[in-house]
Design a protein around this motif. Structure first.
Motif, PDB file in Angstrom:
ATOM      1  N   ASP A  37       0.843  -1.200   0.000  1.00  0.00           N
ATOM      2  CA  ASP A  37       0.000   0.000   0.000  1.00  0.00           C
ATOM      3  C   ASP A  37       0.876   1.248   0.000  1.00  0.00           C
ATOM      4  OD1 ASP A  37      -2.108  -1.737   0.163  1.00  0.00           O
ATOM      5  OD2 ASP A  37      -2.481  -1.425   2.292  1.00  0.00           O
ATOM      6  N   LEU A  39       1.327   4.938  -1.255  1.00  0.00           N
ATOM      7  CA  LEU A  39       0.498   6.039  -1.731  1.00  0.00           C
ATOM      8  C   LEU A  39       1.287   7.054  -2.560  1.00  0.00           C
ATOM      9  CD1 LEU A  39      -1.402   6.654   1.607  1.00  0.00           C
ATOM     10  CD2 LEU A  39      -2.162   5.305  -0.325  1.00  0.00           C
ATOM     11  N   MET A  40       2.583   7.200  -2.257  1.00  0.00           N
ATOM     12  CA  MET A  40       3.391   8.210  -2.939  1.00  0.00           C
ATOM     13  C   MET A  40       4.850   7.800  -2.905  1.00  0.00           C
ATOM     14  SD  MET A  40       3.531  12.265  -2.116  1.00  0.00           S
ATOM     15  CE  MET A  40       4.965  12.499  -1.124  1.00  0.00           C
ATOM     16  N   THR A  48       5.841  10.709  -7.504  1.00  0.00           N
ATOM     17  CA  THR A  48       4.820   9.908  -8.168  1.00  0.00           C
ATOM     18  C   THR A  48       3.685   9.699  -7.196  1.00  0.00           C
ATOM     19  OG1 THR A  48       6.548   8.760  -9.401  1.00  0.00           O
ATOM     20  CG2 THR A  48       4.361   7.748  -9.368  1.00  0.00           C
ATOM     21  N   LEU A  49       2.494  10.126  -7.562  1.00  0.00           N
ATOM     22  CA  LEU A  49       1.313   9.952  -6.722  1.00  0.00           C
ATOM     23  C   LEU A  49       0.492   8.784  -7.222  1.00  0.00           C
ATOM     24  CD1 LEU A  49       0.189  13.652  -6.294  1.00  0.00           C
ATOM     25  CD2 LEU A  49       1.299  12.211  -4.612  1.00  0.00           C
ATOM     26  N   GLY A  50      -0.132   8.065  -6.300  1.00  0.00           N
ATOM     27  CA  GLY A  50      -0.998   6.956  -6.662  1.00  0.00           C
ATOM     28  C   GLY A  50      -2.434   7.404  -6.749  1.00  0.00           C
ATOM     29  N   ALA A  51      -3.245   6.578  -7.410  1.00  0.00           N
ATOM     30  CA  ALA A  51      -4.662   6.895  -7.524  1.00  0.00           C
ATOM     31  C   ALA A  51      -5.480   5.656  -7.206  1.00  0.00           C
ATOM     32  CB  ALA A  51      -4.976   7.425  -8.927  1.00  0.00           C
ATOM     33  N   PRO A  52      -5.681   5.235  -6.000  1.00  0.00           N
ATOM     34  CA  PRO A  52      -5.101   5.721  -4.750  1.00  0.00           C
ATOM     35  C   PRO A  52      -3.743   5.108  -4.441  1.00  0.00           C
ATOM     36  CG  PRO A  52      -6.714   4.051  -4.254  1.00  0.00           C
ATOM     37  CD  PRO A  52      -6.724   4.232  -5.752  1.00  0.00           C
ATOM     38  N   ILE A  54       0.042   3.174  -5.842  1.00  0.00           N
ATOM     39  CA  ILE A  54       0.966   3.035  -6.960  1.00  0.00           C
ATOM     40  C   ILE A  54       1.123   1.549  -7.239  1.00  0.00           C
ATOM     41  CG2 ILE A  54       3.311   3.438  -7.754  1.00  0.00           C
ATOM     42  CD1 ILE A  54       3.405   5.831  -5.882  1.00  0.00           C
ATOM     43  N   SER A  55       0.811   1.141  -8.469  1.00  0.00           N
ATOM     44  CA  SER A  55       0.897  -0.281  -8.802  1.00  0.00           C
ATOM     45  C   SER A  55       2.364  -0.673  -8.985  1.00  0.00           C
ATOM     46  CB  SER A  55       0.101  -0.586 -10.074  1.00  0.00           C
ATOM     47  OG  SER A  55       0.642   0.151 -11.149  1.00  0.00           O
ATOM     48  N   SER A 104       8.154   2.592  -9.600  1.00  0.00           N
ATOM     49  CA  SER A 104       8.212   3.583 -10.675  1.00  0.00           C
ATOM     50  C   SER A 104       9.616   3.716 -11.277  1.00  0.00           C
ATOM     51  CB  SER A 104       7.704   4.955 -10.201  1.00  0.00           C
ATOM     52  OG  SER A 104       8.601   5.530  -9.283  1.00  0.00           O
TER      53      SER A 104
END
Length: 184
Positions: A37, A39-40, A48-52, A54-55, A104
């Motif tokens: 989990d 998030l950033m 890099t921001l996640g939505a919600p 980051i895969s 990322s």
């Protein structure tokens, strides 16, 4: 490089090498824990921001200990009724050492050693209650010196002898004793 992870309903900003305290996690001391989990992520390539989330991003950590946290007092009172209740609670928590962050296209690892010493052991050592673990070093005994060298060492500088106690200042009784000594 840093990351913001979510665990136990809270968010934590972590970097490789950080020690964090989180809600209790399953596992024994020394176990590896991975957080998916994320998030950033922040690093050389930017944020890099996640939505919600980051895969493909993950944070690796090592579980140092699971312990009870600080005591929280619960106090209930009803005015003018003689009703007072005091209670306490200590939440279970886990201490983690962050080992690495990946995601990322970037990765960061921590190369240091994990210190598995618990907070209780650190506190006990600070108060001098825990037994010390000392490394045993075998000291090499010097070979016997020739007699000529021993004699030279003895004549160099002798150890200073203790000084005799200083004489006390003359009191009223001492001059009388001196006078009787002069008469004799």
């Amino acid at each position: 490089m840093y990351a913001v992870i979510k665990t136990g309903g809270k968010q934590y900003r972590v970097q490789p090498g950080d020690v964090i305290v989180v809600e209790k996690l399953d596992g024994d001391a020394g176990a590896n824990v991975s957080f998916g989990d994320v998030l950033m992520l922040g690093g050389d390539k930017g944020v890099t921001l996640g939505a919600p989330l980051i895969s493909g991003a993950s944070v690796a950590a090592t579980l140092i200990e699971t312990r009870k946290g600080e005591k929280v007092k619960i106090f209930k009172k009803t005015r003018r009724q003689g009703y007072r209740r005091t209670n306490g609670h200590r939440q279970m928590e886990s201490v983690l050492q962050i080992m690495g962050i990946e995601g990322s296209g970037e990765s960061a690892k921590w190369d240091g050693e994990v210190n598995m010493m618990t907070k209780a052991e650190i506190n006990a050592r600070a108060r001098g209650l825990a037994p010390r673990v000392e490394t045993t070093e075998v000291e090499a005994k010097p070979a016997k010196a020739p007699k000529a060298e021993v004699a030279a060492e003895a004549t160099e500088t002798p150890v200073a002898a203790k000084k005799a106690p200083a004489k006390k200042a003359a009191t009223k009784t001492e001059p009388a004793a001196d006078a009787s000594a002069d008469e004799a």
